[in-house]
Write a protein that holds these residues in place. Structure first.
Motif, PDB file in Angstrom:
ATOM      1  N   LYS A  70      52.200  70.291  27.086  1.00 17.29           N
ATOM      2  CA  LYS A  70      52.234  71.702  27.476  1.00 17.29           C
ATOM      3  C   LYS A  70      53.619  72.097  27.977  1.00 17.29           C
ATOM      4  N   ALA A  81      55.306  85.546  28.411  1.00 13.55           N
ATOM      5  CA  ALA A  81      54.485  86.330  29.337  1.00 13.55           C
ATOM      6  C   ALA A  81      55.176  87.642  29.696  1.00 13.55           C
ATOM      7  N   GLU A  89      54.729  90.079  26.913  1.00 15.51           N
ATOM      8  CA  GLU A  89      53.406  90.710  26.994  1.00 15.51           C
ATOM      9  C   GLU A  89      53.410  91.806  28.056  1.00 15.51           C
ATOM     10  N   VAL A 136      52.473  89.459  35.423  1.00 20.59           N
ATOM     11  CA  VAL A 136      52.429  88.075  34.929  1.00 20.59           C
ATOM     12  C   VAL A 136      51.749  87.169  35.947  1.00 20.59           C
ATOM     13  N   HIS A 139      51.034  79.975  21.585  1.00 25.46           N
ATOM     14  CA  HIS A 139      50.305  80.774  22.573  1.00 25.46           C
ATOM     15  C   HIS A 139      49.164  81.561  21.930  1.00 25.46           C
ATOM     16  N   GLY A 158      57.245  79.737  27.994  1.00 23.83           N
ATOM     17  CA  GLY A 158      55.995  80.410  28.327  1.00 23.83           C
ATOM     18  C   GLY A 158      56.223  81.633  29.195  1.00 23.83           C
ATOM     19  N   GLU A 175      50.171  80.564  36.075  1.00 24.39           N
ATOM     20  CA  GLU A 175      50.912  79.308  35.882  1.00 24.39           C
ATOM     21  C   GLU A 175      52.354  79.560  35.458  1.00 24.39           C
ATOM     22  N   GLN A 176      52.679  80.825  35.106  1.00 25.64           N
ATOM     23  CA  GLN A 176      54.018  81.166  34.643  1.00 25.64           C
ATOM     24  C   GLN A 176      54.773  81.903  35.750  1.00 25.64           C
ATOM     25  N   LEU A 201      47.946  87.708  35.581  1.00 26.99           N
ATOM     26  CA  LEU A 201      47.299  87.311  34.328  1.00 26.99           C
ATOM     27  C   LEU A 201      47.699  85.911  33.856  1.00 26.99           C
ATOM     28  N   HIS A 202      48.887  85.466  34.256  1.00 31.70           N
ATOM     29  CA  HIS A 202      49.362  84.128  33.877  1.00 31.70           C
ATOM     30  C   HIS A 202      49.930  83.432  35.119  1.00 31.70           C
ATOM     31  N   ASN A 242      55.581  75.696  27.575  1.00 32.63           N
ATOM     32  CA  ASN A 242      56.515  76.226  28.552  1.00 32.63           C
ATOM     33  C   ASN A 242      57.971  76.129  28.130  1.00 32.63           C
TER      34      ASN A 242
END
Length: 288
Positions: A191, A214, A217, A237, A48, A210, A243-244, A240-241, A196
């Motif tokens: 990926k 996240a 973070e 999350v 990451h 993943g 996809e997670q 900002l992410h 992930n």
């Protein structure tokens, strides 16, 4: 006669300057290319945060001398047939992190490797002589000395150009390998596994997933008194992410994700008079 001799000497000196400048420009091209090869032929770090690791390696390489660059290239990219990949990149990788390590190499028969090694060392010596010792080695205040310097510079440029041509061939081969690797790294299958933490059979490596990364973070951004609200972290999350999300990992809620990840601890605390699901990162020793 003196005036003609002076004019002849000045002409010869200017030609020596031109030839020396030509050598220096070719040397700079050579050094730029070898820096790029040393910087990009290998990389390792948390998947990451791989770009930061790559940037640090480029910055480190930019400060290397040609001698150091050649030593690194020989010991890492241009190798003999019996070369074994170093184990330190995998041995030092932290737990609970998707760690990526890649190294490209050009394997040569022993005799060929010895020849190439000698030629590369000669290149370093040639460069140092031109940069630091050329004036000491040639009398540029006499016509004969200038003529000998011209001959030496013509020979030097030919050698530099040959070395540069070989280096360019290696660089082209490396670039083809990098492009092939890039296609693999950008594939969804790669990926899922390495970013992930989702295996082809659907099993999730939660601690290196993943979504867990996240949430770690988010914890660092939102924690108060050592705890972060799960619901707030989920919003953080998702923003900002995006996809997670829990559904990607077969979960119904963020609490289920925190529960599944052994590197995270779930606890219910009273916040503003309400029972609130919160979480924190566990100490690494607590996960064993």
């Amino acid at each position: 006669m003196t005036m003609l001799d002076d004019e002849d000497l000045q002409t010869l000196q200017h030609e020596v300057q031109r030839l020396l400048g030509r050598c220096m420009l070719r040397l700079q091209q050579y050094e730029r290319l070898i820096k790029a090869m040393v910087a990009h032929h290998k990389v390792s770090g948390p998947f990451h945060d791989l770009e930061r690791a790559r940037a640090a390696q480029i910055d480190e390489t930019a400060r290397m001398t040609l001698g150091t660059l050649v030593g690194d290239l020989l010991g890492s990219y241009v190798v003999a047939d019996e070369f074994d990949l170093p184990e330190k990149t995998t041995a030092s990788s932290p737990e609970n992190v998707n760690w990526f390590a890649m190294q490209m190499s050009l394997s040569l028969p022993d005799a060929e490797f010895t020849r190439v090694e000698s030629e590369l060392r000669e290149m370093v010596l040639l460069r140092n002589n031109l940069v630091h010792h050329f004036i000491d080695q040639h009398d540029l205040w006499s016509s004969d000395g200038c003529r000998r310097a011209k001959d030496a510079l013509v020979i030097a440029y030919t050698r530099i150009d040959q070395h540069f041509g070989q280096l360019r061939e290696w660089a082209e081969g490396m670039e083809k390998m990098r492009q092939a690797l890039s296609e693999i790294l950008q594939s969804e299958e790669f990926k899922d596994v390495f970013v992930n933490g989702i295996a082809p059979d659907g099993k999730v490596n939660w601690d290196a997933s993943g979504i867990a990364n996240a949430l770690r973070e988010a914890f660092r951004a939102l924690a108060v008194d050592g705890w972060a609200p799960v619901a707030e972290a989920g919003k953080w999350v998702a923003k900002l992410h995006p996809e997670q999300l829990p559904a990607k990992y077969g979960c119904q809620s963020w609490r289920q994700v925190v529960h599944n990840a052994s590197i995270l601890e779930l606890r219910y605390l009273e916040i503003d008079g309400q029972r609130t699901a919160c979480y924190r990162e566990k100490d690494s020793s607590a996960t064993h």
